[in-house]
Scaffold this motif. Structure first.
Motif, PDB file in Angstrom:
ATOM      1  N   LEU A  48      13.711  41.235   0.408  1.00 58.19           N
ATOM      2  CA  LEU A  48      13.245  40.545  -0.311  1.00 58.19           C
ATOM      3  C   LEU A  48      11.870  40.464  -0.907  1.00 58.19           C
ATOM      4  O   LEU A  48      10.825  41.299   0.293  1.00 58.19           O
ATOM      5  N   THR A  49      11.564  39.828  -1.970  1.00 59.25           N
ATOM      6  CA  THR A  49       9.998  39.738  -1.945  1.00 59.25           C
ATOM      7  C   THR A  49       9.905  38.420  -1.730  1.00 59.25           C
ATOM      8  O   THR A  49      10.400  38.345  -0.886  1.00 59.25           O
ATOM      9  N   ALA A  50       8.384  38.676  -1.236  1.00 64.10           N
ATOM     10  CA  ALA A  50       7.389  37.729  -0.459  1.00 64.10           C
ATOM     11  C   ALA A  50       5.755  37.771  -1.023  1.00 64.10           C
ATOM     12  O   ALA A  50       5.666  38.778  -1.227  1.00 64.10           O
ATOM     13  N   TYR A  51       5.653  36.684  -1.260  1.00 64.18           N
ATOM     14  CA  TYR A  51       4.144  36.530  -1.703  1.00 64.18           C
ATOM     15  C   TYR A  51       3.684  35.736  -0.694  1.00 64.18           C
ATOM     16  O   TYR A  51       1.880  36.088  -0.728  1.00 64.18           O
ATOM     17  N   THR A  52       4.014  34.869   0.033  1.00 60.75           N
ATOM     18  CA  THR A  52       2.893  34.014   1.167  1.00 60.75           C
ATOM     19  C   THR A  52       3.622  33.581   2.501  1.00 60.75           C
ATOM     20  O   THR A  52       5.074  34.544   2.479  1.00 60.75           O
ATOM     21  N   THR A  53       2.590  33.214   3.816  1.00 62.52           N
ATOM     22  CA  THR A  53       3.917  33.652   4.556  1.00 62.52           C
ATOM     23  C   THR A  53       4.193  32.679   5.025  1.00 62.52           C
ATOM     24  O   THR A  53       5.719  32.679   6.031  1.00 62.52           O
ATOM     25  N   PRO A  54       4.276  31.454   4.423  1.00 60.91           N
ATOM     26  CA  PRO A  54       6.069  30.921   5.197  1.00 60.91           C
ATOM     27  C   PRO A  54       6.553  31.347   4.493  1.00 60.91           C
ATOM     28  O   PRO A  54       8.141  31.060   4.868  1.00 60.91           O
ATOM     29  N   MET A  55       6.683  32.366   3.336  1.00 61.55           N
ATOM     30  CA  MET A  55       8.293  32.567   3.080  1.00 61.55           C
ATOM     31  C   MET A  55       8.095  33.999   3.654  1.00 61.55           C
ATOM     32  O   MET A  55       9.516  33.722   4.249  1.00 61.55           O
TER      33      MET A  55
END
Length: 280
Positions: A27-34
């Motif tokens: 998956l793509t992610a852009y933030t630490t929590p995700m």
């Protein structure tokens, strides 16, 4: 300074070894929590240049900069300890030639802790991929619909129909022969995706391609339903968080205007009650 220099549990070699054995999850992610939520479930997490459209409201990925990719790459790296981190090279950071590509790929990896980079293009990018791999930079390819080329492709159209299929197949083969450890197939017909998967010795990662690909990737905001007005055909929504978020925001606004929030349990008393009984 690198945000995360810890060696990931999963490497480019591990991804390559999954070819034809076990479906690869991404998956793509852009933030630490995700990233933290994905780490236990994904084989690799992609910091996509889609961040420009998803989080920054840009009309395409063309306006994404190295600085944006580094910022979000560092954030995602902080959330991963198992999954492999792959980061997109933004438009204009590698097309000029292999030397430019190496400088920028090395910077992305050095400053984010990413274990690999992804770049778009087939035959025309083979020499660049070969140059990077020879110098220690694992590369994931990307053929079919290449969003950084929408101005020459005429928009976000399916690629590889009819006579165009040979060009996409040749591109995937060139990427594999140049040393890429995997290749993304975006928005190509199912039959062509299956043909490419059988033809190349590296894993194919589908997005709008085929269940027969060696793995799948989706933009996480799409699959979670965080967008309420936009849903590509190839996306399955595993949640409707956008609808829930809008409802929660509307409820919050109504309670603030009605002075129902904050309630007594959400505010602090002027003085904390004494822990000792007063003396007689």
């Amino acid at each position: 300074m690198s945000a995360n220099t810890q060696t990931p549990a999963i490497t480019a070699g591990d991804i390559l070894a999954l070819k034809g054995k076990q479906p690869i999850v991404s998956l793509t992610a852009y933030t630490t929590p995700m990233a933290q939520m994905m780490d236990a479930h994904c084989d690799f997490v992609l910091v996509g240049d889609s961040v420009g459209m998803v989080l920054h409201g840009l009309p395409s990925t063309l306006g994404v900069t190295m600085e944006m990719m580094i910022l979000h790459g560092q954030a995602v790296a902080r959330g991963l300890s198992r999954a492999m981190l792959v980061i997109d090279m933004p438009f204009g950071s590698y097309e000029e030639g292999p030397e430019q590509a190496f400088r920028n790929a090395a910077r992305l990896m050095r400053e984010t802790g990413a274990a690999a980079v992804k770049l778009e293009g087939g035959v025309e990018m083979a020499s660049t991929i070969r140059f990077l791999v020879a110098r220690g930079i694992p590369v994931m390819g990307h053929v079919g619909l290449t969003p950084q080329s929408i101005n020459t492709l005429g928009g976000y159209k399916v690629q590889g129909r009819a006579e165009g299929g040979a060009q996409v197949l040749d591109g995937a083969r060139a990427v594999a022969e140049a040393g890429a450890f995997a290749v993304v197939l975006e928005k190509v017909p199912q039959v062509l995706a299956d043909e490419i998967t059988a033809a190349v010795p590296i894993p194919t990662i589908g997005i709008g391609a085929s269940a027969g690909c060696d793995g799948q990737v989706l933009v996480v905001d799409d699959m979670l339903g965080l967008f309420t007005a936009f849903k590509p055909k190839f996306v399955k929504r595993y949640g409707d968080l956008g609808v829930q978020a809008e409802a929660a925001i509307a409820e919050y606004a109504a309670e603030v205007r009605a002075r129902l929030f904050p309630a007594a349990e959400h505010v602090f008393a002027d003085q904390a009650p004494s822990k000792t009984s007063p003396k007689d």
